[in-house]
Design an enzyme around this catalytic site. Sequence first.
Site, mmCIF file in Angstrom:
data_model
loop_
_atom_site.group_PDB
_atom_site.id
_atom_site.type_symbol
_atom_site.label_atom_id
_atom_site.label_comp_id
_atom_site.label_asym_id
_atom_site.label_seq_id
_atom_site.Cartn_x
_atom_site.Cartn_y
_atom_site.Cartn_z
ATOM 1 N N LYS A 68 0.824 -1.210 0.000
ATOM 2 C CA LYS A 68 0.000 0.000 0.000
ATOM 3 C C LYS A 68 0.864 1.269 0.000
ATOM 4 O O LYS A 68 0.417 2.324 -0.432
ATOM 5 C CB LYS A 68 -0.919 0.030 1.224
ATOM 6 C CG LYS A 68 -1.865 -1.167 1.354
ATOM 7 C CD LYS A 68 -2.877 -1.211 0.216
ATOM 8 C CE LYS A 68 -3.991 -2.199 0.487
ATOM 9 N NZ LYS A 68 -3.564 -3.609 0.410
HETATM 10 C C1 PLP Z 1 -4.093 -4.707 -0.085
HETATM 11 C C2 PLP Z 1 -3.291 -5.935 -0.152
HETATM 12 C C3 PLP Z 1 -3.552 -6.917 -1.115
HETATM 13 C C4 PLP Z 1 -4.709 -6.835 -2.066
HETATM 14 O O1 PLP Z 1 -4.535 -5.860 -3.055
HETATM 15 P P1 PLP Z 1 -5.813 -5.338 -3.859
HETATM 16 O O2 PLP Z 1 -5.277 -4.202 -4.653
HETATM 17 O O3 PLP Z 1 -6.808 -4.884 -2.831
HETATM 18 O O4 PLP Z 1 -6.310 -6.454 -4.678
HETATM 19 C C5 PLP Z 1 -2.720 -8.015 -1.141
HETATM 20 N N1 PLP Z 1 -1.724 -8.177 -0.261
HETATM 21 C C6 PLP Z 1 -1.455 -7.254 0.680
HETATM 22 C C7 PLP Z 1 -0.366 -7.507 1.645
HETATM 23 C C8 PLP Z 1 -2.218 -6.105 0.761
HETATM 24 O O5 PLP Z 1 -1.959 -5.204 1.711
#
Ligand code: PLP
Length: 465
Positions: A99
């Site tokens: 993120k």
């Molecule tokens: C948010 C997240 C995901 C999922 O990603 P999306 O864009 O919501 O599909 C996968 N792995 C981790 C560690 C995340 O923080």
Amino acid sequence: MKFVSILDREEIQVSATEAIIRGQAPDGGLYVPADFPKIKDYIGKSYQEVAQTVLEAFLPEYSKDELADCISRAYSDVLPVKLNGNFLELYHGKTLSFKDVALQIFPHLLKLAKEKQNIKEDIVILAATSGDTGPAVLAGAADVEGLFTVVLFPEKGVSPVQRLQMTTQTGNVAAIEIAGNYDDAQKAVRTLLADEEFKNKFKGRKIFTTASSINIARLLPQIVYYFWTYSELLKNGKIKEGKHISFAVPSGNFGNALAGFYAYKMELPVSTLIIGCNENKILYDFIEKGVYDKNREFKITHSTAMDILHVTNLPRALYSIYGADKTIEACEALNKTGKFSVEYSSLDLLYRFWPCFVTDEQTRDRIKAVYEKSGYIMDPHTAVAEYAQRRFDIELGMEWDEYTIILSTASPYKFREVVECSIGKELPPAPPEIKELYEKEVIHKKFVQTPDIEAIKKEIEEALA
Ligand SMILES: *Cc1c(COP(=O)(O)O)cnc(C)c1O
């Protein structure tokens, strides 16, 4: 470049800064780019240079210098992205999660959008988190002037490290724990953003937006690493120019995979987006059978960031693939019944996505197997993608010779218990960012006992007082 709401049949275009400030369109729809620019000169460039090229194409209201400044603030000290063999590690950011890639730059884009829209009020960023967004948005926005960030996190499904990252964050921020799960937190944020009476209480002082992947400025920075990876593979002689490659994406809200799909629409040679799901396999069922049905049990799995039944970005993909009418129909059905479907005959339009779902046991097995074979340690989310990639190879391997990149979305240290239990030994000492967390003071201690909107409003009012 302009943006449109996926629920708007008239396709009224708004500017990038308007879309960014609003987060969500007045009709409740998500904003998407009105078209997809073709990116040419990204090969052989640094990450920052590729970011400049991609973001310039989508954000014409920002000058070259302004974008360069945002990119430098976001990525010059801490670059979250590293290519390690077949793994694209997206977790080297400030809070060790993928993120960070978007959220280290998002507040800077937002601040400029505010200035360009002549907004005098402070901006309150509201965000719900399943664990990773919360820490990343708090860290990314804490010191940006004119912004205040409030994160709602669910009591269940957040790891101890994630909790500490949020509750110890200093700056213009608040973190509030609520009873319930991620979907409850997400729903609360959407309700608050649509609550005119609540927002009016802050009239003239504060306006509200969101940092969840509802906001288009969360998505655009994620397109960058798809282009950059392709460029790196060419540079390292792993592929030849024009060669198609595939990406295995551990998916929850579908933002990461959608960014890959957007890169494909911008003519990056993407062959397949392998969609790794955990046992909350709502995406798998949709892509495989054309039926999306939220009326099912919510499971807490090892890959908690993907424990999601309301897949925020799926309607954006529907809009790209099926157009506005079908998207509106699907969203209306979803609101009424928690369910929608596409006709069997139009399922093949989803062929770019190859879905796979992975159990917790399979997740642990892959963490162990990869570690024993190569010493490489995956977190549970990465392991879901790696398993999906292997299945893809096994099922299509004969005809397929694509190069596949596995998107690695979290540091194994953030999910230490599962990783250590899988590999049967302790991880090497934690990086300093994690060790230091345990020494920091817990500042945010608010807990709302019920996911009750009035109680949540009261806490937010207090935080903003
Ligand atoms: C948010 C997240 C995901 C999922 O990603 P999306 O864009 O919501 O599909 C996968 N792995 C981790 C560690 C995340 O923080």
